[in-house]
Design an enzyme around this catalytic site. Structure first.
Site, mmCIF file in Angstrom:
data_model
loop_
_atom_site.group_PDB
_atom_site.id
_atom_site.type_symbol
_atom_site.label_atom_id
_atom_site.label_comp_id
_atom_site.label_asym_id
_atom_site.label_seq_id
_atom_site.Cartn_x
_atom_site.Cartn_y
_atom_site.Cartn_z
ATOM 1 N N GLU A 61 41.265 44.180 38.498
ATOM 2 C CA GLU A 61 42.335 44.497 37.565
ATOM 3 C C GLU A 61 43.399 45.310 38.292
ATOM 4 O O GLU A 61 43.358 45.436 39.517
ATOM 5 C CB GLU A 61 41.800 45.212 36.319
ATOM 6 C CG GLU A 61 40.632 46.162 36.552
ATOM 7 C CD GLU A 61 40.973 47.435 37.270
ATOM 8 O OE1 GLU A 61 41.375 48.419 36.615
ATOM 9 O OE2 GLU A 61 40.814 47.459 38.502
ATOM 10 N N GLU A 94 42.580 47.668 41.004
ATOM 11 C CA GLU A 94 42.006 47.052 42.207
ATOM 12 C C GLU A 94 40.581 47.494 42.494
ATOM 13 O O GLU A 94 40.179 47.594 43.646
ATOM 14 C CB GLU A 94 42.899 47.356 43.427
ATOM 15 C CG GLU A 94 44.337 46.934 43.235
ATOM 16 C CD GLU A 94 45.167 47.113 44.478
ATOM 17 O OE1 GLU A 94 45.746 46.120 44.918
ATOM 18 O OE2 GLU A 94 45.237 48.230 44.989
#
Length: 800
Positions: free
Chosen positions: A432, A435
C-alpha cells in the site's frame, strides 16, 4: 593540458567507512535551464550532496570551510559557527551568513548553480578586524562521493594553465574544485586518517601536502590564497573526463560571479511567471507557496524531462554507508511524481505536468505496470508492486484532458494498459502507499476506483460504450466491497465504536478475502523495535488513508463510516503541536527517529507527517468546515527557507542531534509530496472546493446511486462467494472458453468468452445462472501446441 603534481601518496587508505550527510536540508537548488545539469543541497549551512549529470546521481558528500590561525584557533564551519540562511528570491539560490561566537570575524556566502554549466558556485566575503584576518587561514574541505558512493574514489592535485586544482575521479566521472583567488597549499587524503580536518585539528597547521589518494574514501583540502582579497568564488564542476570537468570549472570561474548570479535569478523569474495568484489565501504572505512551486520544478531531471524524484535527500544519510544510502529518496516513485504534477497544476503550471505524463507513458511496462520506484532512466530499484502507482497516472491523464492541456499527446494506450493491469492483478496490492504490507488498502482502492472511472470517461468520449460499461462495472464492484474488505466490525480502539476503516486488511496478491477476514487477520508490521511485537490484529491498526475516498468523491464527508473512522484516527494518531495538529501514519509505526534521537536504522518510531495535516484539511473542506487552520499549520511546519519535512520531531528538544520539537527529523526535508499537498490545499482553500475531486467519480458515487449488480471473479482474485441475483463475471487476461456446471458436473455447458475492450476476456453467468454453487474450468485456445489446452483445475463459487 592537465599535469598531475606528483606521486606523494596519502597514508591511511582506504579511510573510514563512508557516510552521507543528514537529510534535514536548509535548501536545495539548481539552475532553471537545461545547461545547468547540476543539483545541490545545503545542510547545517554548508554545501552537501551535489547531483550530476542526472538528478538521481549524487557525486559529492559535502564541502565546507575550515579556519585556523596556526596557533590555538581551529574552527569547523558547520559545527562551530552560527548561521542564518535565506533564499535569493525568486530563485533557488541561497545566502548564508555565518559568525564567530566571539565576534572576531564573519562571512556571507551565496550558493547558486551556474545557469549554463554543471558547476556549483559559492561566492564568499570574509569580514572582521584586519589584524585578525591577516592571521586567519581559510581552507576548503571537500568530500567526493563519486558515482553514488564514497568507496573507490581517487583524488589528485593537478596543475592546469598555471593553476593548481583539486580533482577526483571514479569510473570516468570527475569533480574539479577551484577558487577565483587560487590556492596556496593543496592536499589529498583519506577521511579520518590523512584528510585536511585530521591534519588541521592536530596542530592547527596544514602539514600534509599529498599529491594523491587512490581507491578509498577521500577528501580534498586547499588553503585559499587570500593575500590580495577577502572576497572569492569557489567552483565545484563535473565532467565525464578530467579535461571536461576542468574546462567547465574554468569557464564558470572565468565569468564574473555577478553576471552568473543575475542570469540565474532571471531564469527563475521567468520560470515562475505562470503561477496563479494564490498567495492571498495563505497565512504567510505566499512564502511557502512560492517555495513549494520552485521546489517542485527543482526536482525535475533535465536529461529525462518530466522525471520528478521524491526528494534530493538520503534519509538518515549520516548513518548510512554506500549500500544503505544508494537509493535514498532521489528516485522516481510514480505516486509521488503524480502528486508533484498535480501540485504544479494546482499552482497554475501547465507544461511540467504534461512532461511528467509523457515521461511516465514512456516508462510504462508493456503489461501496464510501473516499478515500485526507479532511476530516472527507468531501471527499477525496489521490486515491489504498488497498485496505486499504476492507477495514479490515469488520474493525471484525465485531469490534463479535462483542462485541454494534452497538446498532441494521446494517453489512451497508457490508460488502457494501466487499467488492464489493475483488473488482472488487483485489487489486492503488493504494497500500500506506506510500502510495507500487502492486502486491501482503502487508500489504494480509492485511487483504483477513480482510475477506472477516468478510463471509462475516456471510453465514453470515444463512443465505446461497451468498454466504458465494463470499466464502470468493475469500479462499482470495488466500491460495493469497500466495507467488507476494509472495515472492521469488531474494533476496540475507541469506546462506543466497533466499526471503522482499518489501515490494511492483509492478503497476498492472488488471494481473495473470505467473509469477516478483516476481523480475524493479523497484520505484520515492519521496522519494529527488537523487543516489540511484530504483528497486531488488523482491526487494531488504523490510518487516515480512507480519506482519499472522500477526496476523489467516492464517499461523502458525512458518511457514517468516515465519521466513525475519524474518531479512531484522532484518538490514536493525532498530535497537537505549537504549530497546529499533525498525525502519525498509523499506530505502532516503526519508521522514524528512534526514541532519544537516534537515526532510523532497521527500526525506529513513527513521527508526525505534515502532509497528513494537508490531507485532513482537504477532508474538512469537503465537510464544509474551515480548512485554513490546517493550511496555516503546514506553513508553520516549514523551516526558515520554507522546506516541508517528511516527519516532525515530537519529543523534547535535543540540540546536539539538531532535533527541535515541531522541527524536521532525520528523514527527508524537503518531501515533495508534502509540498504538493500544501499547494493543492492552498488552491482548494482559494477555490472553496477540493481541487483533487474528480467530478465523474463524485457524480457516480457521492451524488448518484451506482449499485453494483456485477461481481468479478479473476484468477488473481478468485472470490469464493457471489450474491444471488447478481451477475457473476468471470475474467481472464487471455482468450478462453468456459466449461461450467450448476449441478456438480452432472451436466455442463461450454461458453465462449468475450473481449473486455482493454485486454483479456470475460463471460457472464447471469442473475439466474445458479442457485447454490457454480463450478467451472478454463480451456485456453492460445496455449499448447495442439490448438489449446485445458487448465486441469476446477473452481467453485458459492451463492450467498
Amino acid at each position: 593540458m592537465a599535469h598531475f603534481r606528483g606521486s606523494r601518496s596519502a597514508s591511511g587508505g582506504p579511510g573510514d567507512e563512508p557516510r552521507w550527510t543528514g537529510a534535514a536540508k536548509d535548501g536545495v537548488g539548481t539552475a532553471h535551464s537545461m545547461g545547468g545539469r547540476v543539483w545541490f543541497t545545503i545542510g547545517q549551512g554548508v554545501l552537501t550532496e551535489v547531483y550530476y549529470p542526472t538528478i538521481d546521481r549524487p557525486q559529492m558528500r559535502d564541502l565546507e570551510f575550515l579556519f585556523s590561525d596556526g596557533n590555538g584557533l581551529f574552527l569547523e564551519e558547520k559545527r562551530d559557527l552560527g548561521y542564518q540562511i535565506e533564499r535569493i528570491l525568486p530563485s533557488q539560490g541561497y545566502r548564508i551568513s555565518r559568525h564567530d561566537s566571539e565576534g572576531r570575524f564573519s562571512f556571507v556566502k551565496e550558493i547558486i548553480a551556474d545557469p549554463t554549466r554543471p558547476c556549483v558556485l559559492i561566492h564568499t566575503k570574509l569580514e572582521g578586524k584586519k589584524d585578525f584576518l591577516k592571521k586567519l587561514k581559510t581552507y576548503v574541505l571537500c568530500a567526493p562521493h563519486l558515482e553514488v558512493g564514497g568507496d573507490g574514489n581517487n583524488a589528485y592535485v593537478v596543475e592546469v594553465s598555471g593553476q593548481q586544482l583539486l580533482v577526483a575521479e571514479k569510473r570516468d566521472r570527475w569533480i574539479a574544485v577551484g577558487a577565483s583567488c587560487g590556492f596556496s597549499k593543496l592536499s589529498c587524503g583519506y577521511v579520518g586518517h590523512s584528510d585536511g580536518y585530521t591534519d588541521l585539528s592536530d596542530n592547527r597547521k596544514m602539514d600534509f601536502e599529498f599529491d594523491e589518494a587512490k581507491n578509498g574514501n577521500v577528501a580534498l583540502t586547499g588553503e585559499l590564497d587570500l593575500s590580495k582579497t577577502q572576497e572569492f568564488t569557489i567552483g565545484v564542476a563535473f565532467g565525464e573526463t578530467l579535461a571536461s570537468a576542468v574546462s567547465c570549472l574554468f569557464q564558470s570561474l572565468g565569468v564574473s560571479y555577478q553576471e552568473c548570479r543575475q542570469l540565474f535569478i532571471d531564469q527563475w523569474a521567468g520560470a515562475v511567471n505562470g503561477r496563479k495568484s494564490l498567495g492571498k489565501a495563505s497565512g504567510d504572505k505566499g512564502q511557502l507557496f512560492a517555495s513549494s512551486y520552485n521546489l517542485l520544478l527543482t526536482h525535475e531531471d533535465k536529461l529525462y524531462e518530466g522525471a520528478f524524484i521524491a526528494s534530493l535527500t538520503i534519509p538518515w544519510g549520516e548513518a548510512r554507508n554506500d549500500q544503505q544510502g544508494k537509493g535514498g529518496y532521489h528516485l522516481v516513485w510514480t505516486r509521488d511524481m503524480v502528486e508533484s504534477a498535480m501540485g504544479l497544476l494546482a499552482a497554475g503550471g501547465t507544461h511540467a505536468p504534461l512532461r511528467a505524463l509523457i515521461y511516465l507513458a514512456a516508462r510504462q511496462e508493456e503489461d501496464g505496470s510501473f516499478p515500485q520506484n526507479f532511476w530516472v532512466d527507468g531501471k527499477a530499484y525496489w521490486k515491489g508492486m504498488q497498485l496505486d502507482e499504476v492507477a495514479f497516472p490515469v488520474l493525471l491523464a484525465w485531469r490534463l484532458h479535462q483542462l485541454k492541456l494534452l497538446g498532441h499527446f494521446d494517453p489512451r494506450v497508457m490508460v488502457n494498459r494501466a487499467v488492464r493491469f489493475l483488473l488482472h492483478s488487483g485489487p489486492v496490492t503488493g504494497e500500500e502507499r506506506w510500502e510495507e504490507g500487502s492486502g486491501y488498502s482503502p487508500s489504494t482502492l480509492a485511487v483504483i476506483i477513480s482510475a477506472f472511472i477516468c478510463a471509462a470517461s475516456f471510453a465514453r468520449e470515444d463512443q465505446d460504450n461497451h468498454r466504458a460499461a465494463f470499466l464502470e462495472s468493475y469500479a462499482d464492484f470495488l466500491k460495493s466491497n469497500l466495507e467488507a474488505w476494509t472495515v472492521t466490525t469488531e474494533g476496540s480502539l475507541v469506546g462506543g465504536s466497533a466499526g471503522y476503516f482499518v489501515r490494511l486488511n492483509p492478503a497476498n496478491p492472488g488471494e481473495a478475502a473470505s467473509a469477516g477476514a478483516v476481523n480475524q487477520a493479523e497484520l505484520f508490521l515492519t521496522s519494529q523495535p527488537p523487543d516489540a511485537p511484530k504483528s497486531y490484529p488488523a482491526r487494531d491498526i488504523v490510518d487516515a488513508g480512507f480519506l482519499q475516498l472522500v477526496r476523489y468523491g467516492i464517499l461523502s464527508a458525512d458518511d457514517p463510516l468516515v465519521v466513525e473512522s475519524l474518531r479512531a484516527v484522532d484518538a490514536i494518531l493525532k498530535m497537537d503541536t505549537a504549530s497546529g495538529p499533525c498525525w502519525h501514519r498509523y499506530n505502532h509505526d516503526g519508521y522514524g527517529q528512534k526514541p532519544g534521537g537516534g537515526a532510523y536504522l532497521q527500526w525506529g518510531q513513527g513521527r508526525g507527517w505534515p502532509l497528513l495535516t494537508g490531507e485532513r484539511g482537504h477532508y474538512e473542506l469537503a465537510a464544509g468546515h474551515d480548512c485554513r487552520p490546517f493550511l496555516h499549520a503546514m506553513e508553520q511546519f516549514s523551516n526558515a527557507t520554507c522546506l516541508l519535512p517528511e516527519q516532525i520531531w515530537d519529543e523534547a528538544d535535543i540540540p546536539e542531534a539538531h532535533l527541535r520539537r515541531g522541527g524536521p527529523t532525520g528523514s527527508a526535508n524537503p518531501l515533495l509530496w508534502a509540498h504538493s499537498e500544501y499547494l493543492r490545499l492552498l488552491r482548494s482553500c482559494h477555490d472553496g472546493k477540493v481541487f483533487d475531486q474528480i467530478p465523474e467519480v463524485a457524480a457516480r458515487y457521492r451524488d448518484g446511486e451506482a449499485d453494483s449488480k456485477v461481481e468479478f471473479w479473476l484468477p488473481k482474485h478468485p472470490i469464493p462467494e457471489a450474491t444471488r441475483g447478481h451477475t457473476l463475471r468471470i475474467c481472464a487476461p487471455e482468450p478462453f472458453r468456459l466449461r461450467w456446471t450448476t449441478d456438480n458436473w452432472k451436466t455442463s455447458r461450454d461458453s465462449q468468452a468475450h473481449a473486455t475492450g482493454i485486454g483479456g476476456e470475460y463471460f457472464d453467468v447471469g442473475p439466474d445462472g445458479f442457485e447454490s454453487q457454480l463450478d467451472f474450468t478454463f480451456f485456453w485456445p492460445d496455449r499448447g501446441a495442439n490448438g489449446g489446452e485445458w487448465e486441469g483445475q476446477n473452481h467453485r463459487v458459492q451463492a450467498k
